[in-house]
Design an enzyme around this catalytic site. Structure first.
Site, PDB file in Angstrom:
ATOM      1  N   ASP A  86       1.551  -2.600   4.255  1.00 10.71           N
ATOM      2  CA  ASP A  86       2.768  -2.127   3.591  1.00 10.71           C
ATOM      3  C   ASP A  86       3.191  -3.252   2.643  1.00 10.71           C
ATOM      4  O   ASP A  86       2.810  -4.406   2.829  1.00 10.71           O
ATOM      5  CB  ASP A  86       3.823  -1.863   4.677  1.00 10.71           C
ATOM      6  CG  ASP A  86       5.185  -1.592   4.099  1.00 10.71           C
ATOM      7  OD1 ASP A  86       5.259  -0.860   3.099  1.00 10.71           O
ATOM      8  OD2 ASP A  86       6.176  -2.119   4.655  1.00 10.71           O
ATOM      9  N   ASP A  98       6.772  -3.790   0.720  1.00 11.56           N
ATOM     10  CA  ASP A  98       8.133  -4.335   0.838  1.00 11.56           C
ATOM     11  C   ASP A  98       8.456  -4.700   2.285  1.00 11.56           C
ATOM     12  O   ASP A  98       8.377  -3.874   3.181  1.00 11.56           O
ATOM     13  CB  ASP A  98       9.149  -3.318   0.299  1.00 11.56           C
ATOM     14  CG  ASP A  98       8.925  -3.027  -1.185  1.00 11.56           C
ATOM     15  OD1 ASP A  98       8.405  -3.915  -1.890  1.00 11.56           O
ATOM     16  OD2 ASP A  98       9.247  -1.919  -1.623  1.00 11.56           O
TER      17      ASP A  98
END
Ligand SMILES: [Mg+2]
Length: 291
Positions: free
Chosen positions: A116, A118
């Site tokens: 992922d 952020d």
């Protein structure tokens, strides 16, 4: 071995080739109409049959294959359920399990490290789109380098609904990623592929308002990424910081960093970045032992 009825919708499909691949896992009977336990194939494709075989135990699964469709009015790929369906009619309850449909014959044998963005690669201050080296977490650079040294492909999978919401553009996201990859490169770290989902089910104008299979926890970005780097789902690892990073895919492991968002499930949670990096490192090394 499970009995499968194979129904080929298109006359142009290579019946012998497909039947021989399937026969490694199933007893195949080629049929001319849809019946119980029918695998329907309507276009030529390459599928990770090993993965499919791993899912078929006593479970009642309905495999839905993703297919890209392009529309010149849309700025980004969209994926729809399509292609092949395996329908086990012996039970009344169905589970749906999307599978990638590969565009050409590739060897699928490498697990992938999915990251992922952020909150994992950069600070998550909410809808981040302006790049700065200062917001990038340095600890993940070593993790990426370790994956590189073990020949484990690294793929970033990031929901970017800020595009749908009109807060920034796909070009802004791409520019961020160009700078991020250049920064990593200066440390000798390489990300093999990046997938973004700019869509949102409810937000934004029509162009982006779309219940996309790409949006986590849907597994579209992962499946698309697997096809791009010749990876297999089995033993792949997803690293994130939100419940939605637990994607709807069997065979993939997950590690989540707590603290950024509420977690419903306490499984596979790391409370510090150090713990997260150590666990990823250990996982990657174990993959080497498995191969
Ligand atoms: Mg995140």
């Amino acid at each position: 071995m499970i009995d499968i009825n194979l129904f080929l919708k298109s006359a142009t499909l290579n019946k012998e080739d497909l039947a021989s691949k399937l026969s490694a896992f199933f007893n195949i009977t080629v049929v001319d109409k849809v019946t119980n336990n029918t695998l329907v194939v309507d276009s030529d494709c390459f599928v990770d049959w090993e993965y499919i075989a791993s899912l078929i135990s006593n479970e009642n699964l309905n495999f839905v294959f993703l297919e890209e469709f392009s529309d010149r009015n849309f700025k980004r790929d969209k994926y729809v359920d399509s292609g092949i369906k395996f329908i086990n009619n012996t039970e009344s309850v169905f589970k749906t399990c999307p599978i990638a449909k590969y565009s050409s014959e590739i060897k699928c044998n490498r697990p992938v490290l999915f990251l992922d963005r952020d909150g994992i690669l950069n600070e998550d201050t909410g809808y981040v789109y302006k790049y700065s080296d200062s917001i990038i977490f340095k600890d993940m650079i070593e993790v990426i380098k370790q994956a590189n040294s073990l020949s484990i492909p690294v793929v970033i999978v990031t929901n970017q609904a800020g595009v749908a919401r009109g807060m920034y553009t796909v070009e802004d996201v791409d520019n961020f990623h160009t700078k991020l990859l250049a920064y990593y490169s200066s440390f000798g770290a390489k990300v093999d592929h990046i997938e973004i989902c700019p869509f949102h089910k409810e937000k934004g104008n029509e162009e982006w308002r779309f219940d996309s299979l790409l949006r986590k926890p849907n597994p579209g970005m992962h499946l698309k990424g697997l096809a791009k780097v010749s990876g297999t789902i089995l033993n792949s690892l997803m690293v994130g910081d939100k419940e939605s990073d637990r994607v709807n895919l069997k065979g993939i492991s997950t590690l989540l960093l707590s603290g950024n968002y509420d977690m419903k499930n306490s499984q596979d949670i790391c409370s510090t970045r150090q713990e997260l990096c150590e666990k990823i490192s250990k996982y990657l090394n174990n993959l080497l032992d498995l191969s």
